[in-house]
Design an enzyme around this catalytic site. Structure first.
Site, PDB file in Angstrom:
ATOM      1  N   HIS A  78      29.304  48.280  45.050  1.00  0.00           N
ATOM      2  CA  HIS A  78      30.414  48.539  44.132  1.00  0.00           C
ATOM      3  C   HIS A  78      29.902  49.087  42.798  1.00  0.00           C
ATOM      4  CE1 HIS A  78      34.337  48.221  42.418  1.00  0.00           C
ATOM      5  NE2 HIS A  78      33.984  47.305  41.535  1.00  0.00           N
TER       6      HIS A  78
ATOM      7  N   ASP B 178      33.847  39.200  36.825  1.00  0.00           N
ATOM      8  CA  ASP B 178      34.601  40.454  36.730  1.00  0.00           C
ATOM      9  C   ASP B 178      34.473  41.031  35.326  1.00  0.00           C
ATOM     10  OD1 ASP B 178      36.251  42.453  37.737  1.00  0.00           O
ATOM     11  OD2 ASP B 178      38.062  41.483  36.990  1.00  0.00           O
TER      12      ASP B 178
END
Length: 297
Positions: free
Chosen positions: A209, A140
């Site tokens: 994404h 992340d």
């Protein structure tokens, strides 16, 4: 003006996000003073970072001279297949340190002193998952700027709100069973990066994404935000508490338009993760916080 330093402290493994709706603003300053006193450590490495953000109405009541005129309102998103609801938040606290027990003490102090002034609407303890990965297993924050660049990007440099920043908070609930049913290759197509090493795919899938949230200005320069998100949850419900700081909230609005298919195809990741709220708050300068909580002489 000094920014709230906790925005940029990285590496803490334990995090907590709290949000409140406030009906009685007269005692907010005293309540915050108690929370910040609890966060202050008595021995080395005992201090808990607390970042404080205010909704527009409460900010204007408590510190009218430090609030930006163009305070953003998150209106939610209704895409062709998915939606992101908006939520009302008057006060947000992002708590983080290496100690879950100390975070618990600070979060408990916040609930004890602030909940009687209204209601607590979010109470999200979180953690670091392996080597800073999301619960899907992907690293992340790969697109995040480094700390020095982030300070330059997200701290407001002029006007009455100098030293402040905007915080966007949005909690996502993951459907991990559905995502894990995909092969690793299929998962990588959803994210647009390799799972093991976070290398961007080439060619990049248009609906991935990465393909949807990475945005650029008219000159082709990436429009960056500073993500401080963290995983949360139990074995029954788990997800991501998304937190992002910016000096320009329209960057986040643009990213969400792309994710939810308002501007082109939607992000495939939202087929496996559901947004349950969303709000902007203003994180004022350290001086503004100190002036608010300092007892009158």
């Amino acid at each position: 003006m000094r920014y709230q330093s906790g925005i940029f402290v990285e590496g803490n493994a334990n995090r907590w996000f709290l949000a409140f709706v406030v009906s009685d603003s007269s005692k907010v300053a005293d309540a915050l003073a108690a929370v910040l006193a609890t966060a202050k450590g008595t021995v080395p490495n005992d201090t808990v970072e607390v970042v404080v953000g205010f909704g527009a109405e409460l900010a204007r009541q408590l510190m009218p001279l430090a609030v930006p005129a163009d305070f953003p309102v998150f209106a939610g998103r209704n895409g062709p297949t998915h939606r992101a609801p908006a939520s009302h938040v008057d006060l947000a606290l992002w708590i983080h340190s290496d100690r879950h027990d100390r975070n618990f003490d600070v979060a408990s102090a916040a609930r004890r002193t602030l909940a009687p002034l209204g209601s607590m609407v979010e109470d999200v303890p979180g953690f670091e998952y392996f080597d800073a990965r999301d619960l899907h297993g992907f690293i992340d924050g790969t697109e995040n700027p480094d700390v020095d660049e982030a300070r330059d990007l997200v701290v407001i440099k002029d006007g009455n709100a100098i030293g402040g920043s905007f915080l966007f908070a949005q909690r996502w609930v993951h459907d991990l069973d559905a995502f894990r049913a995909l092969s690793v290759s299929e998962q990588e197509q959803v994210f647009g990066r390799t799972k093991a090493t976070s290398v961007e795919l080439d060619p990049l899938p248009a609906t991935s994404h990465v393909g949807r949230v990475v945005t650029e200005d008219e000159d082709g320069q990436e429009l960056e935000i500073y993500r401080r998100s963290f995983p949360y949850g139990t074995s029954g419900e788990a997800g991501l508490q998304f937190l992002a700081f910016t000096a320009d909230p329209t960057i986040i609005d643009g990213m969400l338009d792309r994710m939810f298919g308002i501007d082109g195809p939607s992000d495939r990741l939202i087929d496996f993760s559901r947004a349950v709220n969303g709000s902007f708050t203003f994180v004022p300068s350290a001086e503004a916080i100190e002036a608010l909580v300092r007892p009158a002489s």
